[in-house]
Design an enzyme around this catalytic site. Structure first.
Site, short mmCIF file in Angstrom:
data_model
loop_
_atom_site.label_atom_id
_atom_site.label_comp_id
_atom_site.label_asym_id
_atom_site.label_seq_id
_atom_site.Cartn_x
_atom_site.Cartn_y
_atom_site.Cartn_z
N ASN A 1 0.61 -9.79 -4.19
CA ASN A 1 0.89 -8.61 -3.45
C ASN A 1 1.47 -7.82 -3.03
O ASN A 1 2.62 -8.62 -2.30
CB ASN A 1 -0.39 -8.71 -2.90
CG ASN A 1 -1.46 -7.22 -2.10
OD1 ASN A 1 -1.77 -5.65 -3.10
ND2 ASN A 1 -1.38 -7.03 -1.32
N GLY B 1 0.11 4.11 -9.89
CA GLY B 1 1.38 2.90 -10.65
C GLY B 1 2.47 3.18 -10.19
O GLY B 1 3.86 3.10 -11.16
N HIS C 1 2.28 -5.56 -0.58
CA HIS C 1 1.76 -4.73 0.81
C HIS C 1 2.78 -3.98 1.72
O HIS C 1 3.97 -4.14 1.65
CB HIS C 1 0.92 -5.61 1.98
CG HIS C 1 0.23 -5.58 3.37
ND1 HIS C 1 -1.07 -4.09 2.92
CD2 HIS C 1 0.81 -5.14 4.24
CE1 HIS C 1 -1.43 -4.02 4.22
NE2 HIS C 1 0.02 -3.68 5.04
N ASN D 1 4.32 1.70 -8.22
CA ASN D 1 4.95 0.31 -8.64
C ASN D 1 5.14 -0.53 -10.14
O ASN D 1 5.82 -1.40 -9.80
CB ASN D 1 3.91 -0.88 -7.79
CG ASN D 1 4.45 -1.02 -5.95
OD1 ASN D 1 5.79 -0.81 -5.91
ND2 ASN D 1 3.49 0.17 -5.61
N GLU E 1 9.05 -0.73 -1.85
CA GLU E 1 8.50 -1.57 -2.57
C GLU E 1 8.89 -2.07 -4.18
O GLU E 1 8.66 -2.70 -4.68
CB GLU E 1 7.09 -0.42 -3.03
CG GLU E 1 5.88 -0.95 -1.15
CD GLU E 1 4.74 -0.09 -1.06
OE1 GLU E 1 4.58 0.40 -2.27
OE2 GLU E 1 4.84 0.78 -0.50
N ASP F 1 -4.43 -9.68 2.86
CA ASP F 1 -3.09 -10.17 3.29
C ASP F 1 -2.22 -11.62 4.59
O ASP F 1 -1.74 -11.38 5.04
CB ASP F 1 -2.72 -8.34 4.10
CG ASP F 1 -3.09 -7.04 3.36
OD1 ASP F 1 -3.53 -6.61 3.88
OD2 ASP F 1 -2.91 -7.28 2.27
N LEU G 1 -6.48 -1.70 -4.75
CA LEU G 1 -7.68 -2.10 -4.14
C LEU G 1 -8.28 -2.09 -3.98
O LEU G 1 -9.48 -2.33 -3.19
CB LEU G 1 -7.90 -0.42 -3.91
CG LEU G 1 -6.18 0.44 -3.08
CD1 LEU G 1 -6.86 2.31 -2.96
CD2 LEU G 1 -5.56 0.25 -1.89
N ILE H 1 -9.50 -9.01 -3.55
CA ILE H 1 -9.81 -9.97 -5.57
C ILE H 1 -10.89 -11.02 -5.12
O ILE H 1 -11.12 -11.51 -3.90
CB ILE H 1 -8.26 -10.42 -5.18
CG1 ILE H 1 -7.42 -9.78 -5.66
CG2 ILE H 1 -8.68 -11.89 -6.63
CD1 ILE H 1 -8.10 -8.59 -6.97
#
Ligand code: GRF
Length: 208
Positions: free
Chosen positions: A108, A12, A110, A14, A181, A151, A91, A94
């Site tokens: 998202n 977590g 990446h 991010n 990120e 992606d 991970l 979706i």
């Protein structure tokens, strides 16, 4: 106020970057209304609870077949009232059911410069191991909208990060998180929350 549902799977960091950016005003007009994890053990859930944010756990193995998991995930997102779904170290692939319900409203992060080192099998530390194995001099991170692929959606922001001689995958992963990120994911949210982003013919347009 843009309502965010943040989907997590692990540490977590991010999510924490988003919460810190909202707290310090780097991100405006947005609030995290729900954190959804596919793992009960995700430390990201601790981070959410400490911040007083409601959490939910939607784990595939709790459902007899994929369709019921997909429906449960969609229900959890819809119940949250979120305007934007943010995959932050998530991970889970979706389901199309969810992508269809949130067109250009799922983003998202990446940990590479898409279209390099992305797609099926490229996640977490493995991305950085592949970067080192190929010997590229520059890597980075990408925020993109989520479409039906892995992606493959329209790219919103990217930030380059230097690969240093002797880097281990762990050292490189941390640098990509710290320098890329944790900066571009909050920035992307702020742009969307302030109406600066549109998708035209499959490409992102950012207003000045
Ligand atoms: C990050 O590199 C993220 O890009 C990847 O998993 C790592 C950990 O993310 N998907 P977080 O700390 O759980 O946000």
């Amino acid at each position: 106020m843009l309502k965010l549902a943040v989907m997590v799977s692990g540490g977590g960091t991010n999510l924490q970057a988003i919460l810190d950016a909202i707290e310090d005003g780097t991100v405006t007009n947005a609030s995290v209304v729900k954190v959804i994890s596919n793992s009960k053990k995700a430390y990201a859930l601790e981070r959410a609870s400490k911040a007083g944010i409601p959490t939910a756990c939607v784990t595939r193995k709790d459902y007899p077949e994929p369709e019921s998991f997909n429906r449960a995930l969609l229900a959890a997102l819809q119940e949250s009232g979120a305007d934007l779904v943010v995959l932050a170290g998530c991970l889970v692939v979706i389901p199309q059911l969810v992508v269809d319900a949130y067109p250009n409203r799922i983003i998202n992060i990446h940990p590479a410069l898409i279209p390099s080192f992305c797609g099926t099998g490229y996640y977490g530390l493995g991305v950085h191991e592949a970067v080192l194995a190929r010997g590229v001099r520059v890597t980075g991170a990408t925020v993109h909208f989520v479409d039906g692929g892995t992606d493959t959606g329209p790219i919103l922001l990217q930030k380059a990060v230097e690969v240093r001689q002797g880097d281990t995958a762990k050292e490189l992963q941390l640098r990509v998180m710290q320098e890329a990120e944790w900066k571009i994911l909050p920035k992307a949210i702020d742009l969307i929350a302030n109406g600066k982003v549109s998708v035209v013919d499959g490409r992102v347009v950012i207003a000045d």
